[in-house]
Design an enzyme around this catalytic site. Structure first.
Site, short mmCIF file in Angstrom:
data_model
loop_
_atom_site.label_atom_id
_atom_site.label_comp_id
_atom_site.label_asym_id
_atom_site.label_seq_id
_atom_site.Cartn_x
_atom_site.Cartn_y
_atom_site.Cartn_z
N VAL C 77 58.81 -33.30 -19.82
CA VAL C 77 59.89 -32.36 -20.13
C VAL C 77 59.27 -31.16 -20.85
CG1 VAL C 77 62.05 -32.07 -21.39
CG2 VAL C 77 61.47 -34.30 -20.39
N CYS C 78 59.54 -29.97 -20.37
CA CYS C 78 58.99 -28.77 -21.00
C CYS C 78 59.51 -28.65 -22.43
CB CYS C 78 59.37 -27.51 -20.22
SG CYS C 78 58.85 -26.00 -21.08
N ILE C 79 58.59 -28.61 -23.36
CA ILE C 79 58.98 -28.66 -24.78
C ILE C 79 59.73 -27.40 -25.22
CG2 ILE C 79 56.74 -27.79 -25.62
CD1 ILE C 79 57.04 -29.87 -27.93
#
Lengths: 120, 92, 130, 120, 130, 92
Positions: C77-79
């Protein structure tokens, strides 16, 4: 391993997050020396318009992200000619410091030449 | 050659017409999700034999497909992705 | 072949989230390799530990978790996208001074470098839009 | 207090949540004896198509929500005639048990007559 | 006049969330009454306690909370839409057996009846789309 | 009479054309967000004096407005909502 990557930028800048988050991904790739080629099509050409003042809607200008491209060695952007003409725009309205703009007349053949395409 | 995936309806989105601008001979079009509403009105420059659609999305929506387009399942979708490259998604 | 999927759709908001999960199942069933699934934009909501859809609606978060366990998938998941949208791991919540965490088990937060790496090392990249 | 409420249903059924959540709001209002008038326009007319089998994409059919309308005393739906014609559909393909369909030729005048409009 | 706003846009995903907040400020500044703000669909994310946008991006959740405190606004989040999207109060989290809660202070979860009531008792209804 | 609010660009969405189908004399059109990209190509049945747009959204995008449309701020937007009824939003 070397791969040709295209970032297809089709969204206008502020109505949703795609334009901004697309450019953030492009900058991340460029920082890792995997700079993608950028093709601006359809309403994506509006990302390039000069004199954007996004403060008026409490956002940051995407021009800042675009201007950062040259820091990472991206010195040319591709723009779909037909998309530009359809919107009555010309290259002079899109100029970015240190970055050339090349018009693409046949986006289909252009896209087909890449190994991977990221759609934003 | 390119696999174009269109997931929006021509009734509300320009995604399909935008895709058609970039469609060249040998490319394949796959209609998924609301993209299947385009089956009754495809752009002229896309040949009949290039058009594929997800049967699951057509069945969900109660659409009747009258032309000779290819209805496929998810397994065949994966095969199309292996056979063509790049894979380009046209959404929004 | 090695696939990477990029997912922009939130479950229960856009059908792309369900399409992506079905596609992932089909490619694994066909013997292909799923190098990484990268959740970006609104797609970060696929990793919410707090989703509670009605019993008779499909539970996409649980679908990804089951697939992850079975095939040791790399669900990233893109932070940055996650922070903007209120999706935090326990350590991120602590670092940012937020009162709780809601990242579901089986997913991990990471930077956009993981997307770039996946593009470079995969044979095929398929995007699921919003 | 009595108000005329219009629910404007413009989205096709499964691509996003708007059609379903719109119908849930309509049912809630009807249950509170504030039944709105429903006008289906543009791709919203696809909500009414018969023979939807949403199980194939692991969703529930919106036809169930539509069929519940008659339980709450809604016995007529309005459909934009132009939207139907543009999609080569006819009323026979949209039939719902116990609910009549009336075609609207001038949606602008129709909409303007309401006190409040909910857009879904 | 009495206004009700219905919001379908998530902050940082669709500009409608920011437009709605600006519109609310303008109508209150003009001396009108804001009867209720109803968050529906993806708009439920406006009530996330865990959102952490970058310092230099606007914080819409905080904007609503400040307005709520100042004008005692009724900020209602549709409970069904919120459950589907992973937005829970402490009592909902407990009831559903979920590990955390993430509803921001100043917002409350309630049913669609609150939307219906607002439509009936307001002079104007303005929808902010996704 | 109705206040129509359009928030999407004609470059990707049919929202404005859909709104135009329901536009009658005396109605007002307000373009907000990506809707302001329509200022260069409005449907013929919408009279010039009926067209309003949010100045904040035009300035953000660097658009130059050449026609005599009404650029307004948020306060005037609220006034338009009081003056007209119903208020109908066309999005997606």
């Amino acid at each position: 391993m070397s791969k040709s990557i295209l970032a297809l930028c089709r969204r206008p800048p502020y109505g949703d997050a795609l334009a901004r988050e697309g450019l953030e991904a492009v900058l991340a790739a460029a920082a890792m020396e995997q700079a993608p080629v950028l093709l601006f099509m359809h309403d994506g050409v509006f990302q390039l318009l000069k004199d954007q003042n996004a403060k008026s809607i409490e956002q940051k200008s995407v021009r800042r992200n675009l201007e950062a491209l040259s820091i990472f060695g991206i010195d040319k952007l591709y723009v779909c000619q037909h998309s530009l003409e359809k919107r009555n725009l010309n290259c002079g309205q899109l100029r970015l410091p240190g970055i050339a703009i090349e018009l693409i007349a046949d986006p289909g053949r252009f896209i087909a030449a890449f190994d991977s395409v990221l759609s934003f | 050659m390119t696999l174009h995936i269109v997931s929006k309806s021509p009734g509300y989105s320009n995604a399909l017409m935008d895709c058609a601008d970039s469609f060249v001979e040998g490319d394949i079009l796959l209609l998924i999700e609301d993209g299947v509403y385009a089956l009754s009105s495809l752009p002229e420059n896309i040949p009949v034999q290039a058009v594929h659609y997800l049967k699951a999305d057509v069945n969900a929506r109660g659409i009747v497909v009258t032309m000779e387009y290819q209805g496929i399942d998810d397994t065949r979708w994966v095969e199309l992705c292996c056979q063509q490259n790049p894979v380009v998604s046209w959404f929004k | 072949m090695k696939f990477t999927l990029v997912i922009f759709s939130a479950p229960h908001s856009a059908e792309g989230a369900a399409s992506a999960l079905r596609f992932a199942r089909a490619l694994l069933a066909s013997g292909h390799n799923l190098y990484r699934v990268f959740f970006y934009g609104d797609g970060v909501h696929n990793a919410s530990a707090l989703e509670a859809p009605p019993q008779d609606e499909s539970h996409i978060v649980a679908g990804w978790q089951a697939l992850q366990q079975q095939h040791q998938l790399d669900l990233v998941v893109c932070i940055a996208a996650a922070q903007r949208r209120g999706l935090l791991s326990a350590s991120e919540a602590e670092r940012l001074g937020k009162p709780a965490a809601n990242l579901a088990a089986g997913f991990e937060l990471a930077g956009l470098g993981q997307l770039v790496d996946a593009v470079v090392y995969s044979d095929r990249l398929v995007t699921f839009g919003d």
